[in-house]
Scaffold this active site. Structure first.
Site, PDB file in Angstrom:
ATOM      1  N   GLN A   1       0.828  -1.201   0.000  1.00  0.00           N
ATOM      2  CA  GLN A   1       0.000   0.000   0.000  1.00  0.00           C
ATOM      3  C   GLN A   1       0.864   1.253   0.000  1.00  0.00           C
ATOM      4  O   GLN A   1       2.064   1.198   0.248  1.00  0.00           O
ATOM      5  CB  GLN A   1      -0.907   0.011   1.245  1.00  0.00           C
ATOM      6  CG  GLN A   1      -0.154  -0.256   2.551  1.00  0.00           C
ATOM      7  CD  GLN A   1      -0.989  -0.976   3.592  1.00  0.00           C
ATOM      8  OE1 GLN A   1      -2.204  -1.032   3.497  1.00  0.00           O
ATOM      9  NE2 GLN A   1      -0.350  -1.523   4.616  1.00  0.00           N
TER      10      GLN A   1
ATOM     11  N   HIS B   1      -8.704   3.067  19.861  1.00  0.00           N
ATOM     12  CA  HIS B   1      -7.890   2.009  20.474  1.00  0.00           C
ATOM     13  C   HIS B   1      -8.436   1.569  21.832  1.00  0.00           C
ATOM     14  O   HIS B   1      -8.441   0.377  22.140  1.00  0.00           O
ATOM     15  CB  HIS B   1      -6.423   2.470  20.570  1.00  0.00           C
ATOM     16  CG  HIS B   1      -5.782   2.569  19.220  1.00  0.00           C
ATOM     17  ND1 HIS B   1      -5.043   3.636  18.806  1.00  0.00           N
ATOM     18  CD2 HIS B   1      -5.816   1.705  18.165  1.00  0.00           C
ATOM     19  CE1 HIS B   1      -4.636   3.437  17.553  1.00  0.00           C
ATOM     20  NE2 HIS B   1      -5.087   2.285  17.155  1.00  0.00           N
TER      21      HIS B   1
ATOM     22  N   ASP C   1       0.216  -0.291  13.727  1.00  0.00           N
ATOM     23  CA  ASP C   1       0.653   0.937  14.407  1.00  0.00           C
ATOM     24  C   ASP C   1       0.917   0.702  15.886  1.00  0.00           C
ATOM     25  O   ASP C   1       1.615   1.484  16.527  1.00  0.00           O
ATOM     26  CB  ASP C   1      -0.388   2.053  14.204  1.00  0.00           C
ATOM     27  CG  ASP C   1      -1.777   1.591  14.592  1.00  0.00           C
ATOM     28  OD1 ASP C   1      -2.056   1.493  15.789  1.00  0.00           O
ATOM     29  OD2 ASP C   1      -2.590   1.288  13.700  1.00  0.00           O
TER      30      ASP C   1
ATOM     31  N   ASP D   1       0.325 -12.418   6.352  1.00  0.00           N
ATOM     32  CA  ASP D   1      -1.071 -12.166   6.006  1.00  0.00           C
ATOM     33  C   ASP D   1      -1.970 -12.799   7.078  1.00  0.00           C
ATOM     34  O   ASP D   1      -1.834 -14.000   7.378  1.00  0.00           O
ATOM     35  CB  ASP D   1      -1.343 -12.790   4.623  1.00  0.00           C
ATOM     36  CG  ASP D   1      -2.716 -12.410   4.095  1.00  0.00           C
ATOM     37  OD1 ASP D   1      -3.593 -12.015   4.888  1.00  0.00           O
ATOM     38  OD2 ASP D   1      -2.905 -12.519   2.880  1.00  0.00           O
TER      39      ASP D   1
ATOM     40  N   ASP E   1      -8.127  -5.606  13.939  1.00  0.00           N
ATOM     41  CA  ASP E   1      -7.894  -4.160  13.819  1.00  0.00           C
ATOM     42  C   ASP E   1      -7.381  -3.905  12.399  1.00  0.00           C
ATOM     43  O   ASP E   1      -6.202  -3.643  12.175  1.00  0.00           O
ATOM     44  CB  ASP E   1      -6.855  -3.751  14.870  1.00  0.00           C
ATOM     45  CG  ASP E   1      -6.524  -2.269  14.801  1.00  0.00           C
ATOM     46  OD1 ASP E   1      -7.207  -1.527  14.077  1.00  0.00           O
ATOM     47  OD2 ASP E   1      -5.559  -1.865  15.478  1.00  0.00           O
ATOM     48  N   SER E   2      -8.296  -4.040  11.455  1.00  0.00           N
ATOM     49  CA  SER E   2      -7.883  -4.002  10.047  1.00  0.00           C
ATOM     50  C   SER E   2      -8.178  -2.649   9.434  1.00  0.00           C
ATOM     51  O   SER E   2      -8.965  -1.866   9.968  1.00  0.00           O
ATOM     52  CB  SER E   2      -8.644  -5.059   9.262  1.00  0.00           C
ATOM     53  OG  SER E   2      -9.962  -4.617   9.045  1.00  0.00           O
TER      54      SER E   2
ATOM     55  N   PRO F   1      -5.354  -5.286   0.716  1.00  0.00           N
ATOM     56  CA  PRO F   1      -4.992  -6.486   1.478  1.00  0.00           C
ATOM     57  C   PRO F   1      -5.987  -6.845   2.571  1.00  0.00           C
ATOM     58  O   PRO F   1      -6.039  -7.990   3.017  1.00  0.00           O
ATOM     59  CB  PRO F   1      -3.621  -6.125   2.078  1.00  0.00           C
ATOM     60  CG  PRO F   1      -3.539  -4.639   2.046  1.00  0.00           C
ATOM     61  CD  PRO F   1      -4.368  -4.202   0.875  1.00  0.00           C
TER      62      PRO F   1
HETATM   63  N1  SAM Z   1      -7.655   1.877  13.046  1.00  0.00           N
HETATM   64  C1  SAM Z   1      -7.520   1.746  11.687  1.00  0.00           C
HETATM   65  C2  SAM Z   1      -8.704   2.061  10.840  1.00  0.00           C
HETATM   66  O1  SAM Z   1      -9.790   1.527  11.064  1.00  0.00           O
HETATM   67  O2  SAM Z   1      -8.518   2.854   9.938  1.00  0.00           O
HETATM   68  C3  SAM Z   1      -6.835   0.487  11.302  1.00  0.00           C
HETATM   69  C4  SAM Z   1      -5.454   0.539  11.794  1.00  0.00           C
HETATM   70  S1  SAM Z   1      -4.238  -0.574  11.379  1.00  0.00           S
HETATM   71  C5  SAM Z   1      -3.102   0.609  10.722  1.00  0.00           C
HETATM   72  C6  SAM Z   1      -4.755  -1.559  10.022  1.00  0.00           C
HETATM   73  C7  SAM Z   1      -3.649  -2.495   9.577  1.00  0.00           C
HETATM   74  O3  SAM Z   1      -4.183  -3.663   8.981  1.00  0.00           O
HETATM   75  C8  SAM Z   1      -2.686  -1.880   8.548  1.00  0.00           C
HETATM   76  O4  SAM Z   1      -1.436  -1.680   9.132  1.00  0.00           O
HETATM   77  C9  SAM Z   1      -2.640  -2.916   7.425  1.00  0.00           C
HETATM   78  O5  SAM Z   1      -1.345  -3.098   6.872  1.00  0.00           O
HETATM   79  C10 SAM Z   1      -3.143  -4.161   8.165  1.00  0.00           C
HETATM   80  N2  SAM Z   1      -3.662  -5.201   7.258  1.00  0.00           N
HETATM   81  C11 SAM Z   1      -4.407  -5.047   6.146  1.00  0.00           C
HETATM   82  N3  SAM Z   1      -4.671  -6.223   5.586  1.00  0.00           N
HETATM   83  C12 SAM Z   1      -4.079  -7.176   6.362  1.00  0.00           C
HETATM   84  C13 SAM Z   1      -4.005  -8.602   6.294  1.00  0.00           C
HETATM   85  N4  SAM Z   1      -4.587  -9.288   5.304  1.00  0.00           N
HETATM   86  N5  SAM Z   1      -3.320  -9.240   7.276  1.00  0.00           N
HETATM   87  C14 SAM Z   1      -2.736  -8.562   8.293  1.00  0.00           C
HETATM   88  N6  SAM Z   1      -2.769  -7.212   8.396  1.00  0.00           N
HETATM   89  C15 SAM Z   1      -3.445  -6.530   7.448  1.00  0.00           C
END
Ligand code: SAM
Length: 276
Positions: free
Chosen positions: A32, A63, A87, A138, A156-157, A163
């Site tokens: 990304q 959080h 994060d 993943d 927390d995606s 992804p």
């Molecule tokens: N609080 C945030 C929001 O709702 O906007 C989400 C925060 S956190 C930064 C989300 C994380 O999920 C990202 O760092 C992203 O890289 C991760 N992520 C996305 N797809 C994923 C997957 N398939 N497996 C593991 N992590 C994933």
């Protein structure tokens, strides 16, 4: 004052803009586009693929609410899995519970973790907790593996594009069910009920296909599209709207408290109708 703005497009008819004073970092990771900017109103912010993920001003709301509701309704949250959350903000809140013995976190993009350590040290503060096992992988693949059992799983995606898209499927929730202990629960950040109604309804319907007890709660997060945000819990045994009797609330909090825990499950009529 600077006249630079960043724009976040939510629908073809709705866009939000933030005035910024600086772009601190920009890169394209294998997964990304990652940006860190200094905003005038919300402090420093992390943006992935054009979608704001955290801001210094209001990250505590998201959080605290994604972490403490499941962590306090479960009587013994000793083993926890966080999917996404690179994060470190959810981890920071989970790590405040003395009952925690082990926390696995599976984040697909190592660059998010590195950027958070560098630009958001107050959010990333628990990333060196000795109870943490960080997997750069993943979440979909991880959930198919032989991990756990966990007492609490927190998804927390980011939004269901790129992804994170497969993290909003019934197959994924089935795999999480299998990783949970016999009295475990999962909480999923389930998007805006106004702007991403289909995603929200799908999470609720999919979790209902897998878990005997599904409950929705809300928090109000200014930097997420339009503010009202939902979280959906799938539980094998315990009600998520009740704090377990044996648990005490870590202190201090900035958003979460006993009354908020209960009140967060009071849903407006239009949401109740969406869940019928
Ligand atoms: N609080 C945030 C929001 O709702 O906007 C989400 C925060 S956190 C930064 C989300 C994380 O999920 C990202 O760092 C992203 O890289 C991760 N992520 C996305 N797809 C994923 C997957 N398939 N497996 C593991 N992590 C994933």
């Amino acid at each position: 004052m600077s006249n630079y703005w960043i724009y976040e497009t939510h629908t073809p008819g709705y866009e939000v803009r933030w005035r910024i004073t600086d772009i601190l970092h920009q890169e394209t990771t294998p997964f990304q586009k990652l940006e860190v900017v200094e905003t005038v109103e919300f402090g420093r912010a992390l943006i992935l693929d054009g979608a704001l993920q955290i801001s210094e001003k209001d990250e505590f709301i998201y959080h605290e609410m994604i972490a403490h509701v499941p962590m306090l309704s479960h009587p013994h949250p000793n083993r926890v899995l966080i999917v996404g959350g690179g994060d470190g903000g959810t981890l920071r809140e989970v790590a405040r519970h003395p009952e925690l013995q082990l926390v696995d976190m599976v984040e697909i993009d190592e660059r998010v973790v590195e950027a958070s350590k560098r630009f958001f040290p107050q959010v990333a503060s628990a990333l060196n907790d000795p109870r943490l096992n960080l997997y750069i992988a993943d979440g979909i693949e991880f959930a198919r593996g032989n991990h756990g059992p966990y007492d609490v799983i927190i998804v927390d995606s980011s939004d269901p594009v790129g992804p994170a898209e497969p993290l909003f499927t019934v197959d994924f929730y089935r795999n999480l069910y299998n990783l949970l202990d016999e009295d475990g629960m999962v909480v999923v950040q389930s998007e805006s009920p106004l702007f991403f109604a289909d995603s929200f309804k799908n999470v609720y319907s999919f979790l209902n296909q897998v878990f005997p007890l599904v409950q929705v709660y809300m928090a109000f997060i200014p930097t997420y599209v339009s503010g009202p945000w939902t979280f959906t819990v799938g539980s094998k045994k315990y009600r998520a709207d009740e704090i377990a009797e044996n648990r005490s609330i870590p202190s201090p909090m900035k958003y979460y408290n006993r009354s908020i825990h209960k009140a967060a499950f009071a849903l407006p009529e239009f949401i109740l109708q969406m869940l019928e």
